[in-house]
Scaffold this active site. Structure first.
Site, PDB file in Angstrom:
ATOM      1  N   ASP A 250       1.320  -0.862  -0.067  1.00 58.11           N
ATOM      2  CA  ASP A 250      -0.009  -0.038   0.430  1.00 58.11           C
ATOM      3  C   ASP A 250       0.687   1.285   0.082  1.00 58.11           C
ATOM      4  O   ASP A 250       2.120   0.869  -0.429  1.00 58.11           O
ATOM      5  CB  ASP A 250      -1.212  -0.501   0.847  1.00 58.11           C
ATOM      6  CG  ASP A 250      -2.327   0.609   1.082  1.00 58.11           C
ATOM      7  OD1 ASP A 250      -2.576   1.504   0.638  1.00 58.11           O
ATOM      8  OD2 ASP A 250      -3.227   0.084   1.117  1.00 58.11           O
ATOM      9  N   HIS A 273       2.208   1.990  -3.271  1.00 56.80           N
ATOM     10  CA  HIS A 273       1.036   2.865  -3.707  1.00 56.80           C
ATOM     11  C   HIS A 273       1.676   4.402  -3.350  1.00 56.80           C
ATOM     12  O   HIS A 273       0.976   5.720  -4.382  1.00 56.80           O
ATOM     13  CB  HIS A 273      -0.220   2.932  -2.958  1.00 56.80           C
ATOM     14  CG  HIS A 273      -0.715   1.639  -3.430  1.00 56.80           C
ATOM     15  ND1 HIS A 273      -1.869   1.271  -2.729  1.00 56.80           N
ATOM     16  CD2 HIS A 273      -0.115   0.402  -4.192  1.00 56.80           C
ATOM     17  CE1 HIS A 273      -2.228  -0.329  -3.223  1.00 56.80           C
ATOM     18  NE2 HIS A 273      -1.498  -0.695  -3.699  1.00 56.80           N
TER      19      HIS A 273
END
Ligand SMILES: *[C@@H]1O[C@H](CO)[C@@H](O)[C@H](O)[C@H]1NC(C)=O
Ligand SMILES: *[C@@H]1O[C@H](CO)[C@@H](O)[C@H](O)[C@H]1NC(C)=O
Ligand SMILES: *[C@@H]1O[C@H](CO)[C@@H](O)[C@H](O)[C@H]1NC(C)=O
Length: 426
Positions: A250, A273
């Protein structure tokens, strides 16, 4: 200066405009303290040393050592001395169940030296009724310095296997999984020289902390592990994150609400991310995020680079944000503002409200984009983005010969020397 373990902590520093290391004076403070104890971590048997071994830790990686850690903490935290050292000796593995190291403490400075390997419970069932939001926590401790070149391994696989994000068909799937290391209301504190791996969810979280430094940490989880943010910060002020390397499933770093004065520099992100401010304003709350400086960052194969995302129902502001000296290698959305953020595409309707985004500067940004839209400033119709500055930016496609574009909506500002030519409104 602080020593840097060159074995697995090495990475390329790409910056040209190095940020001065004495921001807030905090780093110098920590460095001074750090060097004074460097010669005396394990050998000296001073009264300020509290080793988990002396409090009965089995360190066999099988027996639960939580009780020994808590007793050691109790001793280190209540000792009537100015400074104490909590020692987790090297070359051993310590199994810990979810615990909180609670302050406030007597010593004004506590070194928490993790040299060995700390591992989490193998199965989510071990949480059995305990608060699933965390594994190891520190609460209300000031002057806490976690250090020691050890490893903290969340062994999150069991949680990943039942996460609703990737296994929505499971009847008992879970959305909440434990954060590996939480700092709650800890001021004038730091985490240095630590490796954090395979957290069930976020690896390191700061909440309600003022003056906090994260230096020379490595955070690693598989690219496909759900919600494994590297560092998440909220309700905190005066935070530095530096000399660190993230590979996660993430955000490498995510910044939540009630934030001011965050400096992030000399970091490497990927897979992951990206570095995200947000998402913010989900519940229609008044967002207060300002003074964020991200520089000298290298993104490799990430889904986003420099990202700001806010929900339309939010109010308040995100302002005075700088991203400079960034390098991208095959990033899907190198520069992105999504002021219409919605967890399900197009499921959120147009609102009159919005979190106001202003004074955002993008400078000296280079590299390759794997998506078509290298610069995507998707601002709200009701509350546009103001004072966006773009300067010295050159982003090209990862695929030679292909073009990338800039796409803007409701974004006002100025640009100098930007390619793909941006689309800011004046
Ligand atoms: C830990 O292991 C390393 C490598 O095997 C060794 O060099 C070191 O002396 C050990 N440290 C202790 C305190 O046993
Ligand atoms: C740290 O500072 C915050 C904000 O000033 C405060 O709320 C908190 O109580 C402080 N923590 C400690 C342990 O003093
Ligand atoms: C901007 O946001 C809207 C609403 O989420 C979305 O429909 C649109 O595709 C976005 N535009 C770009 C260029 O990403």
């Amino acid at each position: 200066m602080l020593s840097i373990n060159t074995e697995d902590r090495s990475y390329t520093l790409i910056g040209r405009n190095k940020v001065s290391p004495d921001m807030f004076g905090v780093v110098l403070f920590i460095v001074a303290l750090g060097s004074s104890h460097a010669s005396c971590i394990f050998d000296c048997k001073d009264e300020d040393h509290f080793s988990v071994t002396d409090y009965g830790a089995k360190s066999d990686g099988q027996t639960d050592d939580s009780q020994a850690f808590l007793e050691t903490w109790d001793a280190a935290c209540t000792a009537p001395i100015p400074s104490s050292r909590f020692i987790v000796p090297p070359n051993k593995t310590y199994l810990l169940n979810p615990i909180i190291f609670q302050g406030p403490c007597q010593p004004t400075t506590i070194y928490f030296i993790i040299s060995g390997r700390i591992i989490g419970p193998e199965l989510p069932s071990e949480w059995n009724g305990k608060d699933a939001s965390g594994w190891l926590g520190f609460k209300d401790v000031n002057g806490l310095n976690v250090d020691g070149f050890g490893t903290v391994d969340g062994r999150g696989q069991g949680w990943w296997d039942q996460s609703c994000r990737y296994h929505p068909q499971l009847k008992q799937c879970t959305t909440l999984a434990p954060t590996a290391l939480k700092f709650m209301e800890c001021n004038d504190s730091s985490v240095s020289n630590l490796k954090l791996v395979n957290s069930a969810q976020t690896h390191l979280l700061l909440r309600g902390c003022d003056s906090f430094v994260v230096n020379n940490v490595v955070i690693e989880s598989p690219a496909n592990s759900p919600n494994t943010d590297g560092i998440h910060i909220h309700s905190s002020h005066n935070v530095i994150i530096t000399n660190s390397k993230f590979s996660t499933g993430d955000d490498c770093i995510s910044i939540g609400d009630r934030i001011s004065n965050i400096k992030i520099y000399n970091v490497v992100c990927g897979p992951g991310h990206g570095i995200s401010i947000g998402s913010l304003g989900r519940r229609g709350n008044y967002v207060q995020v300002e003074k964020i400086h991200v520089s000298d960052a290298f993104f490799k194969g990430t889904t986003n680079g420099a990202r700001i995302k806010t929900w339309q129902v939010g109010r308040g502001y995100v302002r005075d944000v700088t991203f400079e000296n960034l390098m991208f290698d095959s990033v899907q959305n190198p520069i992105i503002i999504d002021q219409n953020y919605c967890d399900v595409r197009n499921a959120c309707k147009e609102e009159e409200t919005g979190v106001e985004i202003s004074n955002v500067r993008y400078k000296e940004i280079y590299g390759t984009s794997s998506g078509d839209i290298a610069v995507n400033l998707n601002c709200s119709y009701s509350v546009p983005c103001y004072e966006i500055l773009m300067e010295s930016i050159e982003l090209v496609s990862t695929t030679p010969g292909e073009d990338v574009i800039a796409d803007c909506a409701n974004a006002y500002g100025q640009e100098f020397d930007v390619s793909p030519a941006s689309c800011l409104l004046n």
